[in-house]
Every structure is written in structure tokens, then in C-alpha cells.
Design a protein around this motif. Structure first.
Motif, PDB file in Angstrom:
ATOM      1  N   VAL A  15       0.919  -1.692   0.343  1.00 39.45           N
ATOM      2  CA  VAL A  15       0.149   0.197  -0.126  1.00 39.45           C
ATOM      3  C   VAL A  15       1.007   0.958   0.201  1.00 39.45           C
ATOM      4  O   VAL A  15       0.433   1.953  -0.307  1.00 39.45           O
ATOM      5  CB  VAL A  15      -0.785  -0.307   1.186  1.00 39.45           C
ATOM      6  CG1 VAL A  15      -1.771   1.431   1.096  1.00 39.45           C
ATOM      7  CG2 VAL A  15      -2.033  -1.525   0.793  1.00 39.45           C
ATOM      8  N   CYS A  16       2.331   0.966   0.549  1.00 41.84           N
ATOM      9  CA  CYS A  16       2.575   1.857   0.706  1.00 41.84           C
ATOM     10  C   CYS A  16       4.112   2.747  -0.045  1.00 41.84           C
ATOM     11  O   CYS A  16       4.906   2.134  -0.095  1.00 41.84           O
ATOM     12  CB  CYS A  16       3.480   2.878   1.945  1.00 41.84           C
ATOM     13  SG  CYS A  16       1.758   2.723   3.483  1.00 41.84           S
ATOM     14  N   ASN A  17       4.444   4.465  -0.165  1.00 44.36           N
ATOM     15  CA  ASN A  17       5.502   4.282  -0.990  1.00 44.36           C
ATOM     16  C   ASN A  17       6.657   5.477  -0.197  1.00 44.36           C
ATOM     17  O   ASN A  17       7.202   5.574  -0.883  1.00 44.36           O
ATOM     18  CB  ASN A  17       5.406   4.346  -2.964  1.00 44.36           C
ATOM     19  CG  ASN A  17       3.887   6.446  -1.936  1.00 44.36           C
ATOM     20  OD1 ASN A  17       3.804   7.146  -0.811  1.00 44.36           O
ATOM     21  ND2 ASN A  17       3.302   6.578  -2.868  1.00 44.36           N
ATOM     22  N   GLU A  18       6.500   5.105   1.316  1.00 40.42           N
ATOM     23  CA  GLU A  18       6.980   6.068   2.016  1.00 40.42           C
ATOM     24  C   GLU A  18       7.394   5.768   2.959  1.00 40.42           C
ATOM     25  O   GLU A  18       5.542   5.922   3.687  1.00 40.42           O
ATOM     26  CB  GLU A  18       6.345   7.705   1.642  1.00 40.42           C
ATOM     27  CG  GLU A  18       7.110   9.027   2.495  1.00 40.42           C
ATOM     28  CD  GLU A  18       7.052   9.902   2.327  1.00 40.42           C
ATOM     29  OE1 GLU A  18       7.327  11.020   3.277  1.00 40.42           O
ATOM     30  OE2 GLU A  18       6.660  11.007   1.128  1.00 40.42           O
ATOM     31  N   ILE A  19       7.846   5.787   4.104  1.00 42.15           N
ATOM     32  CA  ILE A  19       7.902   5.762   5.389  1.00 42.15           C
ATOM     33  C   ILE A  19       8.910   7.033   6.698  1.00 42.15           C
ATOM     34  O   ILE A  19       9.485   7.138   5.672  1.00 42.15           O
ATOM     35  CB  ILE A  19       8.634   4.232   5.891  1.00 42.15           C
ATOM     36  CG1 ILE A  19       8.017   2.641   5.250  1.00 42.15           C
ATOM     37  CG2 ILE A  19       8.624   4.042   7.376  1.00 42.15           C
ATOM     38  CD1 ILE A  19       8.761   1.765   4.938  1.00 42.15           C
ATOM     39  N   MET A  20       7.697   7.055   7.509  1.00 34.94           N
ATOM     40  CA  MET A  20       7.553   8.109   8.512  1.00 34.94           C
ATOM     41  C   MET A  20       8.445   7.220   9.565  1.00 34.94           C
ATOM     42  O   MET A  20       7.265   6.830  10.003  1.00 34.94           O
ATOM     43  CB  MET A  20       7.368   9.450   8.341  1.00 34.94           C
ATOM     44  CG  MET A  20       6.860  10.414   7.588  1.00 34.94           C
ATOM     45  SD  MET A  20       5.887  11.787   7.700  1.00 34.94           S
ATOM     46  CE  MET A  20       4.710  11.281   8.863  1.00 34.94           C
TER      47      MET A  20
END
Length: 633
Positions: free
Chosen positions: A220-225
Motif C-alpha cells: 500500500v505505501c510508498n513512503e515511511i516516516m
């Protein structure tokens, strides 16, 4: 379109800040995963973005055209109302029309006049398309009987209703929506999780989520914080890229802290020699000293769990089930189930919700009795049961006191011991956190402490029921490392595909109606096999075999074909292990050949290597023949 800007955000609870002076942006179409240890501010940050909490300092700007919708871990409903009334709580003409139509549809004999009016209203508002979408969401999340009161639902059912409400809200009229989700996959089975992955991708929503499900995160995600040591770090890409970049950052931090500590030791010596009267030059150096001191005092939290544990010895008899039957009314859970557990076995238990997985586990633990058959538990077995009820504490106490009440030390195989405090640190409870009262811990920290307390009792047969729910990713990594070196037996009930793939050897698949399939492989292999089987069945239903009438011919005597023998589970496991062993032996042979060909080996090593290469060739022949026998059936 620019959705959110966060600048200089700080929030504290108790002694220290959760995060300090963090800044980030969210643009339309972003799909961001938020990662941090439990108790380090993930849920707090989400609530600040929703306006449910205020920061101590800093600003949050949200575009006036953006609506923020949040799925929280804890669901909040009007208990006296039905599922339908809670889902369609918004005062909007389309939602009101759908609610009225669905309520009448639930009745056995609805009022004809009212039903006609409801249909006309649906036509007038052109609400049929959205009603179809609503039905799809409810069906995929297994939500039926919409007139049922939410107060009668289990926690898992309420979580699915809350998820349905959020998905219906974002799909119904908000063109610009920031969807915030806190652990959306909890209480969902795998088919629901896979559907949710596809749904979020197709809807093209802007998303900020907290999840422990790494396959879901990757899909689902394309970035991680990441919130770490009160700071925010941003990584573009998937989870694997995040791990690589984080490892690099940790190495740089380690080098930076070590450099600061060396400088600090020199500056400390200089400070001690300074006279009380300060010059302008020495004052600036003294100010710099305190900056260096702060950097040198930085804690590097990363720990590796390397415990060669001393476990109660497993005897010859572990756990044996003979002709076990179990049913609740019309629901059959087991139908003549037979199985004998072996040393070091790691079994995953999967199946749809409500097919009896938890009942099966409770029978193994002796908490429930079978209707008939026998469950024989070996005398040496010490169960460690991690269930979904969570941590049970009679009275509030500090974390370290709770663990010391179990034992002061954890024994290791080499005869040494790890203290309760050291064990807590290995599970990411800092010395400061160990003296926190349990009531002050976050939900995830309590789950982590519960898990730690089970392992600290040193069982030799672990039963883990949904162990990954509400645990943060660093803790999951620690748990996986622990289980991979754990010498006892493990049974895991989980919908976490990544976790199951990493830990289990084979699966008990509860297919319903008392049928349990023993599948020789991990979760992903099972899902691939299941998809292949489903596609074959579809093809067969489209193209049924044509019945051909036999042509009468002169009889011929034919030798009957030998029946195809089905491999046993043991043979399948042997075949898998042989493939790995053959690959390892081939690699070893290549390595020895290259060493011998190099001509640089000392004379005293030449003979042993030559002897070993002969042994490897012999083993390759033997294992190759056995592989051939098994593969040809």
C-alpha cells in the motif's frame, strides 16, 4: 495538491517529549506508513492531525478543502443503535436514503407503501451506484444482519464495522480526503486484508497509516516516516529500502556518538582545569562543551536478541491427538483429527474467522475438552500461552517489579543468567521505562510486556494467538529473532503473512466443517496453491468434461495403470530438506574445488580437503538418488 504541512511540532507526556521539533508535508496521493516503538508517539501524532489533541508547540496546517477521516484502534459507537444506524450516522440525503432502503430490506414483510417510497427516493438521488459499493464493502468485511446492535458484537466485529464506516465515508462524497488508519488489519483474515490492499490502491486515496503488517505496508505505501529518539526520519520506497537506509543511519549515528564521546572526554579534562573566572573565549568553548555532552550522551537503543536459552528438556512424548472430535451445535470444528507433534516443530494455524482455531488451541492447552478422542500431553511439557486477552495484573505496579515477581533471572544454556532488567532492555524497555507504572504504558507496550512475561517463564511449548496485533515493527523483529533460535515447539495463530512466512514449517488450515489440511509450506506458498486451485476450479466449471460414448470394439487385455501414490507429509518435508541440503553440498564442493585449484593451500590442509571433497561427492550421489525416488513418487 498540498494537503498537510507540519512545522516544529513537539509533544510531551510525563518526564520527556514523545517527539521534538518535527516537520513534514503530505501531498495528494501520498501513501505513508508511520513507524516507531510502542509508546513513542505514533497514535498521539495521528490524534494531533485529526484535531483530537493539541501539540505543546508547533503548527499543523490542513488545506481547507481536505477532510480528515480516521480509523482508530479503539472503536467508538452508540451502543444502543444498530450496525446500520452507526454506519450511516451522517446527516446526508444519500446516506439517509440508503439507510431507509436497507432497513426496510432487512424486514421479512416490509410495508409496501414505505418500500416503494424508499425505492423512488433512491432513484431520485441516483443512489443505486453507491448502494452497490456499500454492499461490496459490507460483504467483503463479512458484515451482515445490519439490524443487530453494535453492543452485542465482539471486539473484532466492531473493528470491522468501524473500518466499513470509514471506507463508506471516504467513498461517498469527499473528493479530497486524508485517510488516517491506526492498525487497520487487526481482526481481519487474509482474504479481507488482500481485498483492503486492492481497494485502497484503486480508490487512489491519500493515506497515513500505522501498521505491523509488513506485506500490507509494502503493498500500500510508498513512503515511511519513523519517529526515533524524538526525531522524525523520512524514507522513500518500500519496507526493505527503509531497513537498509535505517541500518546505514544507525551505523553513522554510532560513529557520530563515539566521536562525540572521545571529544567529550578531552573537553571534560579541559573544563576541570579551567579557573572560575571566565574569558569570552573560554565561555564559547564551555557552551560548545555542553553541546558535545548532549551528543555524547545519546542512547543507541538498537539491541540484538541473542539468547541461547536453557529450556526445560522435551521428553520423547510431546503432544498427541487421537481421533479428536469437537463441535458446537451445527458448527463442526474437528472430525477425527489425528496428529503427533515432534521436537522443535513450528506450526501455523490459519483459516477464516469462526472456524474454530481458538477452540483448537484451547483444547491443546486443556482449557476446553474434546467431545471424544484423546489429547495426550507429555510430562515434560511446559506451555507458554500468549492469548488475545492481554496482560492481567492484580494491582498496579512498576514494570520491573512485575517481571521480578516472575523470576529474578533468565537462565542461559551456558550456565550464565540474564537479569530481569537486562531481559527488559532486550525487549526495548529502557531503564527509565522499567520504573514506569504498568497503568501508564501504551496499549502496544502492555502487549510487549505480556509477551515478554510469557517468554521469561521459560516454556518449552509456545502457543501464540495473534501475537503480532498491536506490536510495533522493532518488537516484531526481536520476537522473530527469538523464535528462530527457540529450540522448543511453537504453535502460531496469526493473519500476519510476513511473520508466518518467517517462522512456521507447515500449516494446519482449518477449511470448515471439521476439515483440517496439513499443508507442507509457509503462508505465501499456501496462498499461491489456493489461488491455483481456485483458478483450476473456475476453468473446470467453464469447460465441463464432455461425456463421450465408447465405441464398441474388440476387447483388449490391458495392464491396469498403477495408482498414483500421494506423498505423505513426512516425505514432502524430506523432499524440501533434500533440495536445500543438495544446494549446500554443491556450494561446498565448488568452494573446495576452487581452493584446491588455487594452489595456495598449506600442505597440512591439503589432505583433509581432498578427503572432504570425496565425502561431499558421495553425499551428493546418495541424496540425489533419494530426491529422484521421492520426486518420481
Amino acid at each position: 495538491m498540498h494537503y498537510v504541512t507540519v512545522e516544529g511540532l513537539t509533544k510531551s507526556y510525563g518526564a520527556g517529549p514523545l517527539f521534538k521539533d518535527i516537520s513534514f508535508h503530505i501531498e495528494e496521493g501520498d501513501k505513508i506508513a508511520l513507524v516507531a516503538l510502542n509508546g513513542h508517539g505514533k497514535s498521539t501524532l495521528l490524534r494531533i492531525l485529526c484535531g483530537q489533541e493539541s501539540p505543546d508547540s508547533g503548527t499543523v496546517w490542513i488545506h481547507k478543502g481536505v477532510t480528515v477521516v480516521m480509523l482508530e484502534q479503539q472503536s467508538f459507537f452508540k451502543p444502543g443503535e444498530s450496525i446500520l444506524e452507526n454506519i450511516f450516522a451522517q446527516d446526508h440525503p444519500i446516506l439517509k436514503a440508503i439507510r431507509e432502503y436497507e432497513l426496510l430490506s432487512e424486514e421479512e414483510e416490509p410495508d409496501v407503501h414505505k418500500f416503494t417510497e424508499a425505492i423512488e427516493k433512491m432513484d431520485e438521488l441516483n443512489a443505486w451506484h453507491f448502494d452497490t459499493k456499500v454492499k461490496q464493502i459490507l460483504g467483503k468485511l463479512n458484515i451482515h444482519h445490519l439490524d443487530q446492535q453494535v453492543s452485542t458484537l465482539s471486539g473484532g466485529q466492531q473493528k470491522r464495522v468501524a473500518l466499513a464506516k470509514v471506507l463508506i465515508d471516504i467513498g461517498f462524497e469527499h473528493r479530497h480526503t486524508l485517510l488516517i488508519m491506526d492498525e487497520p488489519t487487526n481482526h481481519l483474515d487474509v482474504s479481507m486484508i488482500e481485498w483492503l490492499e486492492n481497494y485502497l490502491d484503486q480508490e487512489n486515496v491519500t493515506l497515513l497509516l500505522v501498521t505491523h503488517d509488513r506485506y500490507f505496508l509494502d503493498s500500500v505505501c510508498n513512503e515511511i516516516m519513523e519517529i526515533d529518539q524524538q526525531k522524525l526520519f523520512i524514507y522513500k520506497g518500500n519496507y526493505e529500502n527503509f531497513l537498509e537506509k535505517k541500518a546505514t543511519r544507525d551505523e553513522m549515528d554510532k560513529a557520530s556518538v563515539e566521536k562525540a564521546r572521545n571529544t567529550y572526554r578531552k573537553e571534560l579534562e579541559w573544563m576541570r582545569k579551567q579557573p572560575k573566572a571566565r574569558t569570552t573565549k573560554s565561555k564559547s568553548r564551555q557552551d560548545a562543551f555542553y553541546d558535545v555532552k548532549e551528543r555524547a550522551s545519546a542512547r543507541l537503543e538498537t539491541q540484538q536478541l541473542e539468547l541461547n536459552m536453557k529450556m526445560t528438556r522435551l521428553g520423547g512424548k510431546i503432544l498427541e491427538l487421537k481421533k479428536v472430535y469437537k463441535a458446537f451445535g451445527d458448527l463442526t470444528i474437528l472430525k477425527g483429527f489425528d496428529y503427533t507433534f515432534k521436537k522443535g516443530e513450528r506450526v501455523g494455524i490459519v483459516g477464516k474467522n469462526g472456524v474454530g482455531k481458538s477452540t483448537f488451541v484451547n483444547m491443546l492447552l486443556g482449557l476446553e475438552q474434546p467431545d471424544s478422542g484423546k489429547i495426550n500431553v507429555g510430562e515434560t511439557i511446559v506451555f507458554g500461552n500468549y492469548d488475545q486477552r492481554g496482560l492481567i495484573v492484580k494491582e498496579d505496579m512498576r514494570v520491573i517489579e512485575f517481571v521480578k515477581n516472575i523470576a529474578e533471572n533468565f537462565p542461559l544454556a551456558d550456565g550464565s543468567k540474564v537479569s530481569a532488567a537486562q531481559f527488559l532492555e532486550l525487549f526495548l524497555f529502557s531503564p527509565e521505562k522499567q520504573y514506569t507504572y504498568i497503568s501508564k504504558l501504551s496499549g502496544g507496550e502492555k502487549r510487549r510486556l505480556h509477551l515478554l512475561s510469557i517468554l521469561f517463564r521459560n516454556p518449552n511449548f509456545l502457543v501464540l494467538d495473534e501475537p503480532t496485533n498491536d506490536l510495533d515493527l522493532p518488537t516484531l523483529s526481536i520476537l522473530e529473532d527469538f523464535l528462530q533460535s527457540y529450540p522448543g515447539c511453537v504453535i502460531i495463530v496469526s493473519h500476519d503473512r510476513y511473520f508466518m512466512d518467517k517462522i512456521v514449517d507447515h500449516l494446519f488450515v482449518f477449511e470448515g466443517a471439521g476439515e483440517v489440511r496439513d499443508f507442507p509450506g509457509n503462508y505465501s506458498q499456501y496462498r499461491e496453491w489456493e489461488k491455483d486451485r481456485s483458478e483450476r476450479e473456475k476453468e473446470e466449471s467453464k469447460n465441463p468434461p464432455v461425456e463421450v460414448k465408447p465405441v464398441v470394439q474388440e476387447k483388449k487385455v490391458e495392464t491396469p495403470a498403477a495408482p498414483v501414490r500421494k506423498m505423505s507429509f513426512k516425505e514432502k518435508r524430506e523432499l524440501e530438506l533434500l533440495e536445500k541440503e543438495i544446494a549446500d553440498l554443491e556450494n561446498e564442493k565448488k568452494s573446495i574445488d576452487s581452493q584446491l585449484a588455487g594452489g595456495t593451500i598449506p600442505y597440512d590442509q591439503l589432505e583433509p580437503l581432498s578427503r572432504r571433497v570425496g565425502e561431499v561427492i558421495k553425499l551428493l550421489d546418495e541424496k540425489g538418488m533419494r530426491w529422484l525416488e521421492l520426486s518420481e513418487g
